[in-house]
Write a protein that holds these residues in place. Sequence first.
Motif, PDB file in Angstrom:
ATOM      1  N   ARG A 154       0.849  -1.174   0.000  1.00 52.39           N
ATOM      2  CA  ARG A 154       0.000   0.000   0.000  1.00 52.39           C
ATOM      3  C   ARG A 154       0.891   1.232   0.000  1.00 52.39           C
ATOM      4  O   ARG A 154       1.682   1.420   0.910  1.00 52.39           O
ATOM      5  N   MET A 156      -4.889  -7.668   8.008  1.00 52.73           N
ATOM      6  CA  MET A 156      -5.472  -6.334   8.118  1.00 52.73           C
ATOM      7  C   MET A 156      -6.340  -5.978   6.907  1.00 52.73           C
ATOM      8  O   MET A 156      -5.885  -6.024   5.765  1.00 52.73           O
ATOM      9  N   ALA A 167      -8.024  -2.668   5.979  1.00 53.44           N
ATOM     10  CA  ALA A 167      -8.109  -1.266   6.427  1.00 53.44           C
ATOM     11  C   ALA A 167      -9.020  -0.478   5.477  1.00 53.44           C
ATOM     12  O   ALA A 167     -10.224  -0.451   5.657  1.00 53.44           O
ATOM     13  N   ALA A 216      -4.759   6.116   7.675  1.00 54.48           N
ATOM     14  CA  ALA A 216      -5.473   4.895   7.276  1.00 54.48           C
ATOM     15  C   ALA A 216      -4.976   3.660   8.020  1.00 54.48           C
ATOM     16  O   ALA A 216      -5.004   2.550   7.484  1.00 54.48           O
ATOM     17  N   TYR A 217      -4.515   3.851   9.258  1.00 56.04           N
ATOM     18  CA  TYR A 217      -4.234   2.712  10.140  1.00 56.04           C
ATOM     19  C   TYR A 217      -5.514   2.392  10.903  1.00 56.04           C
ATOM     20  O   TYR A 217      -6.268   3.301  11.274  1.00 56.04           O
ATOM     21  N   ILE A 218      -5.722   1.102  11.134  1.00 51.59           N
ATOM     22  CA  ILE A 218      -6.905   0.684  11.889  1.00 51.59           C
ATOM     23  C   ILE A 218      -6.750   1.125  13.340  1.00 51.59           C
ATOM     24  O   ILE A 218      -5.674   0.975  13.932  1.00 51.59           O
ATOM     25  N   GLY A 232      -1.189  -1.787  14.918  1.00 52.01           N
ATOM     26  CA  GLY A 232      -0.011  -1.221  14.261  1.00 52.01           C
ATOM     27  C   GLY A 232       0.185  -1.830  12.882  1.00 52.01           C
ATOM     28  O   GLY A 232      -0.772  -2.288  12.249  1.00 52.01           O
ATOM     29  N   ASP A 233       1.431  -1.825  12.427  1.00 51.12           N
ATOM     30  CA  ASP A 233       1.750  -2.374  11.099  1.00 51.12           C
ATOM     31  C   ASP A 233       1.980  -3.871  11.230  1.00 51.12           C
ATOM     32  O   ASP A 233       2.982  -4.318  11.797  1.00 51.12           O
ATOM     33  N   ALA A 234       1.040  -4.648  10.709  1.00 52.56           N
ATOM     34  CA  ALA A 234       1.091  -6.107  10.915  1.00 52.56           C
ATOM     35  C   ALA A 234       2.359  -6.712  10.315  1.00 52.56           C
ATOM     36  O   ALA A 234       3.003  -7.567  10.942  1.00 52.56           O
ATOM     37  N   GLY A 235       2.726  -6.275   9.111  1.00 48.78           N
ATOM     38  CA  GLY A 235       3.925  -6.829   8.466  1.00 48.78           C
ATOM     39  C   GLY A 235       5.171  -6.561   9.306  1.00 48.78           C
ATOM     40  O   GLY A 235       5.987  -7.460   9.547  1.00 48.78           O
TER      41      GLY A 235
HETATM   42  N1  URA Z   1      -1.911  -2.147   7.431  1.00 45.38           N
HETATM   43  C1  URA Z   1      -1.435  -2.490   8.654  1.00 45.38           C
HETATM   44  O1  URA Z   1      -0.490  -3.274   8.772  1.00 45.38           O
HETATM   45  N2  URA Z   1      -2.015  -1.932   9.729  1.00 45.38           N
HETATM   46  C2  URA Z   1      -3.059  -1.097   9.633  1.00 45.38           C
HETATM   47  O2  URA Z   1      -3.570  -0.641  10.671  1.00 45.38           O
HETATM   48  C3  URA Z   1      -3.527  -0.749   8.355  1.00 45.38           C
HETATM   49  C4  URA Z   1      -2.949  -1.311   7.267  1.00 45.38           C
END
Ligand code: URA
Length: 213
Positions: A108, A137, A139, A196-198, A203-206
Motif C-alpha cells: 500500500r 489487516m 483497512a 489509514a491505520y486501523i 499497528g503495522d502487521a507486516g
Molecule cells: N496495514 C497495517 O499493517 N495496519 C493497519 O492498521 C492498516 C494497514
Amino acid sequence: MYNGNPNITICDHPLVQHKITMLRNKETGTNEFRTIVEEIAMLIGYEALRDLELEQVEVETPVQKAMCPVLAGKKQAIVPILRAGLGMTGGMLKLLPTAKIGHIGLYRDEETLQPHEYYCKLPPAIEERKIFVVDPMLATGGSAVSAIEFIKQRGGKDIAFLCVLAAPVGLEKLAQAHPDIKIYVGCLDQGLNEKAYIVPGLGDAGDRIFGTK
Ligand code: URA
Ligand code: PRP
C-alpha cells in the motif's frame, strides 16, 4: 452476520478476542506476535471451513464396520497477501495440510494508499479450487479488493477472505466489490486514523510479524 449480510462472519469467540488483545499490546514481541497470529488464523480458519464437503467411507472400528464422514477431495488453495498474510498461512496449513499455496505481492503506497502489485503466482487449476485469501489487516480495503480481482482474472471462483482486524469502511468496500465471496473477520475495529491505520488496531502487521520497521 454483519449488517444483515450472511456472507460476513465476525468471530465472537472469546479465545479469538483474547488473542487479539495480546496482538494489540505494543509490548508483545515479534516471536510471540507471530505465534499468536498463526493461532488466530487457525481459529478463524476453523469457522471458515465449516461448510467443507464430506463424503462417506467405510471404516472398521474395533467393534464393527461403519460408514463414516471424511473430507471430500475438493482441492484448496491458501493465498496470502504479501507480506503480512504469510503470518496466517501456517495456521491455515495446519487445518488444510494438502492445500496448495499461491502468493500475491501487494504493498500500500503510504501517500496515495493505493495498492501496487509486485508479484502474483497461483497454483494450477485455480478455477477448481476453494481459495482462502489471508491478510491480517483489512483497512481501506484496497489491497483485498485488488487481490481478489487478480484471482478472479486468473479464473478463481470459490473465494473466502480471512483477516484478523477490519475497519468498517474496508469491510463494506470488500463486500460491495465482491458480493460473491465469504468474509471472516477476527474483530471489527472502530475505524481508521488519518494515516489509514486501523484504530485501535495493532499497528503495522507486516512490521510486527517480521520485526522490520
Ligand atoms: N496495514 C497495517 O499493517 N495496519 C493497519 O492498521 C492498516 C494497514
Ligand atoms: C498491509 C496489510 C494489508 C494492507 C491493508 O499491508 O497487510 O495488505 O496493508 O490496507 P488496505 O486495506 O488499506 O489496503 P502493507 O501494504 O503494509 O504491506 P506489508 O504486508 O508488506 O507490510
